[in-house]
Design a protein around this motif. Structure first.
Motif, PDB file in Angstrom:
ATOM      1  N   GLN A 573       0.839  -1.201   0.000  1.00 38.36           N
ATOM      2  CA  GLN A 573       0.000   0.000   0.000  1.00 38.36           C
ATOM      3  C   GLN A 573       0.874   1.251   0.000  1.00 38.36           C
ATOM      4  OE1 GLN A 573      -2.903   0.076   3.148  1.00 38.36           O
ATOM      5  NE2 GLN A 573      -3.378   2.246   2.880  1.00 38.36           N
ATOM      6  N   THR A 574       0.524   2.218  -0.843  1.00 37.45           N
ATOM      7  CA  THR A 574       1.287   3.466  -0.898  1.00 37.45           C
ATOM      8  C   THR A 574       0.990   4.306   0.334  1.00 37.45           C
ATOM      9  OG1 THR A 574       1.250   3.467  -3.315  1.00 37.45           O
ATOM     10  CG2 THR A 574       1.772   5.548  -2.234  1.00 37.45           C
ATOM     11  N   TRP A 577       4.414   9.933  -1.069  1.00 35.58           N
ATOM     12  CA  TRP A 577       5.169  10.147  -2.298  1.00 35.58           C
ATOM     13  C   TRP A 577       6.323  11.096  -2.008  1.00 35.58           C
ATOM     14  CZ3 TRP A 577       0.063   9.262  -2.067  1.00 35.58           C
ATOM     15  CH2 TRP A 577      -0.498   8.360  -2.990  1.00 35.58           C
ATOM     16  N   LYS A 586       7.005   6.417  -5.069  1.00 39.97           N
ATOM     17  CA  LYS A 586       6.085   5.902  -4.058  1.00 39.97           C
ATOM     18  C   LYS A 586       6.868   5.225  -2.929  1.00 39.97           C
ATOM     19  CE  LYS A 586       2.251   4.909  -7.253  1.00 39.97           C
ATOM     20  NZ  LYS A 586       1.399   3.834  -7.812  1.00 39.97           N
ATOM     21  N   THR A 588       6.034   2.559  -0.136  1.00 42.68           N
ATOM     22  CA  THR A 588       4.972   1.598   0.133  1.00 42.68           C
ATOM     23  C   THR A 588       5.262   0.768   1.370  1.00 42.68           C
ATOM     24  OG1 THR A 588       5.998  -0.060  -1.305  1.00 42.68           O
ATOM     25  CG2 THR A 588       4.411   1.444  -2.323  1.00 42.68           C
TER      26      THR A 588
END
Length: 617
Positions: A573-574, A577, A586, A588
């Protein structure tokens, strides 16, 4: 007549234009941001003007400051280079309105083609309407730019909105224009382009084709001319379409018309109204200087009715400060040494000792090989890159060598999905087992190591530990000082020669040569980077399990919706940024768990290794 040229750009393209201008007897003017104050392009120019600030938006994207710099320095012409303002019609008008010559196409031609959406309309291509699941995959692209920035492949409809937001932000940062559009994504195609050059008298040169299919993040990595193995009908189609684009816009100067070739059909992509990064391969094949021709055209000179006949083959590789094994993450640091064999052409905006920072593109250099045949050019380029000395940040050099030797590339069977299929294999570790030993022996020979001196009584061997970068493999090296000099603590290895820059070892009756460069705790052996490890670990450097560290210096530009300390997250899941070198990256979650720490906020600048988040099971 043009007598003084300001280049509204930086890096290798500025250096490239300055070299040609010197040959033509033209005075040169550089502009520079604060981080670029001592950059190579500034040193190469006759005069230089500061653009106060660090980011592109503060400096190289400020048309008003660039025009003022040209007037203050007494320049009578502006060359835009590529990137930044090179495809900005308002900038071209500002230059000519100031009474300066513009070394590029008319603003009207830029307006017609620099926006990808308007270019497609001009070429009779209908835009894609509202995107549905049936349209996927699609490609999100920046309307005003190139170089892969602001470009995203979307395969799931649920991802489209997030990718549009990211593409707009990246395009705005790189080009000062956040307009993006969506088009169908063609799988398995080849990226083919036609170099054009037109004068003000109606003469149009079609300077052959280039293949630029090897790309990462939709940015070209390896390019060649001519494009190999194209069907004659495809060649005729791309040539006709390129000439139509030039004549329909009243184009003047150098430009490139780009296509995606798939299934025997050439799909028009865009026209770049500027010089391309890969222009040297066309220069090599046609025996011309495109920058010199740009200047001649801007001076009103007439081209010959036909261009020179093409001969041979040329291949170019872009050397980037990036880690291909870590999703091509940009790398920063000091470039201690960059040297290639004289068999190839090196275009670079860097010099030994330069700092590779976070504000601009990660490309260090372009390396170009030319030969009578494609096979010979590819072999020359791969060999030169393999022998190159690149001491500093992690680069894509090994990836380039392996790509050039891959059977799909040597057999001219590549397409734009090459790295999607082969990246894991191309970045798998393949270390020289003797490099760590050579590094330790070389450091001992320099006297810069904390090794004991020679003793008359038998003693335990000296031990040093090294970590290979960026792979992270650790090696333990054992050796002794003897009355005959350094000796490996291994009967199978004999030290033939050891000096600060060169080590020769004999292993199994075969002598192996190593070039060595030592910079503090880092040692480079035949291009392999090794870090000397301390005997003991500093407890303050320990990180909690699940810590996510910044892979490069940059700015936190976004935190995902709903992300806060205590939130439950899924693997992959990000979370946020990070923007560096004009691209977003990204960060994650490494596994499913709880976000137990989020010490950063939007807008915060972080250094490499800074703690961004902690995810625990």
């Amino acid at each position: 007549m043009i007598t003084s040229v300001l280049v509204a750009n930086r890096g290798e393209i500025a250096c490239r234009v300055f070299r040609t201008c010197r040959d033509l007897g033209i005075r040169t003017v550089a502009v520079h941001s604060d981080p670029d104050a001592d950059a190579l392009h500034v040193r190469e120019a006759d005069l230089a003007v500061r653009l106060p600030g660090a980011t592109p938006a503060e400096t190289y994207l400020r048309a008003d400051l660039v025009v003022k710099a040209a007037l203050d320095a007494g320049a009578d012409a502006v060359h835009p280079g590529y990137g930044f303002l090179s495809e900005n019609a308002a900038f071209a008008r500002a230059v000519t309105d100031a009474g300066l010559a513009w070394i590029g196409p008319p603003p009207e031609a830029i307006e017609a083609m620099a926006s990808k959406t308007r270019a497609k309309e001009l070429m009779g291509i209908a835009p894609l309407g509202e995107v549905t699941g049936a349209d996927l995959p699609v490609l999100v692209k920046a309307a005003a730019g190139g170089g892969g920035r602001g470009m995203r492949v979307v395969r799931e409809l649920a991802d489209l909105e997030d990718e549009l937001v990211a593409a707009r932000a990246e395009a705005r940062s790189a080009f000062g224009d956040g307009e993006v559009f969506v088009e169908p994504y063609v799988e398995g195609g080849r990226h083919v382009e036609v170099q054009v050059l037109a004068d003000t008298h109606g003469t149009v040169w079609l300077l052959g084709t280039r293949d630029c299919s090897l790309q990462r993040r939709h940015q070209k990595v390896i390019e060649e001319a001519p494009a190999p193995g194209l069907d004659p009908d495809v060649l005729a189609a791309v040539a006709a379409s390129a000439e139509r684009a030039v004549r329909a816009t009243g184009y003047v100067g150098a430009g490139t018309v780009e296509f995606l070739v798939a299934g025997g059909t050439a799909h028009f992509l865009e026209m770049n109204t500027r010089l391309q990064v890969e222009h040297p391969v066309t220069e090599a094949v046609f025996g011309i200087d495109l920058v010199a021709l740009q200047v001649r055209v801007a001076d009103g000179e007439r081209l010959e009715p036909e261009p020179p006949a093409p001969r041979g083959h040329a291949v170019e590789a872009r050397l980037y400060a990036e880690d291909p094994a870590a999703a091509f993450a940009p790398q920063t640091g000091t470039l201690h040494r960059l040297a290639v064999p004289p068999t190839v052409r090196l275009d670079t905006g860097c010099t030994n000792g330069d700092t590779i920072g976070v504000h601009y593109d990660a490309m260090l250099a372009k390396v170009v090989a030319y030969a009578p045949t494609r096979a010979a050019a590819v072999r020359t380029l791969a060999g030169a890159l393999e022998r190159a000395e690149v001491h500093g940040p992690v680069t894509n050099r090994d990836l380039l060598v392996r790509s050039l030797r891959h059977p799909e590339f040597t057999g001219a069977r590549m397409d734009t999905g090459f790295y999607e299929r082969h990246l894991a294999d191309l970045t798998a570790p393949d270390e020289d087992p003797y490099a760590p030993l050579a590094a330790a022996l070389a450091r001992a020979a320099t006297g810069r190591s904390r090794f004991g001196g020679f003793r008359n009584v038998p003693s335990a061997p000296q031990v040093r530990r090294y970590r290979t970068e960026p792979v992270g493999t650790e090696h333990e090296v054992r050796y002794r000082h003897t009355r005959d000099g350094l000796a490996a603590d291994d009967a199978a290895v004999r030290v033939v020669h050891a000096s600060p820059t060169r080590v020769v070892l004999e292993v199994g009756g075969v002598q192996r040569k190593f070039t060595v460069g030592a910079y503090g705790d880092q040692v480079y052996v035949n291009g392999t980077a090794l870090t000397a490890l301390p005997r003991f670990t500093d407890p303050s450097e320990q990180r909690a399990p699940g810590s996510l560290l910044a892979p490069m210096p940059g700015t936190v530009v976004r935190i995902a919706d709903g992300i806060a300390e205590g939130a439950r997250v899924e693997a992959g899941q990000t979370l946020l940024w990070l923007e560096a070198m004009k691209m977003e990256h990204k960060i994650t979650a490494p596994s499913a768990g709880t976000l137990t720490a989020l010490p950063v906020r939007t807008g915060r600048q972080v250094e490499v290794g800074a703690l961004l988040a902690v995810v625990t099971d």
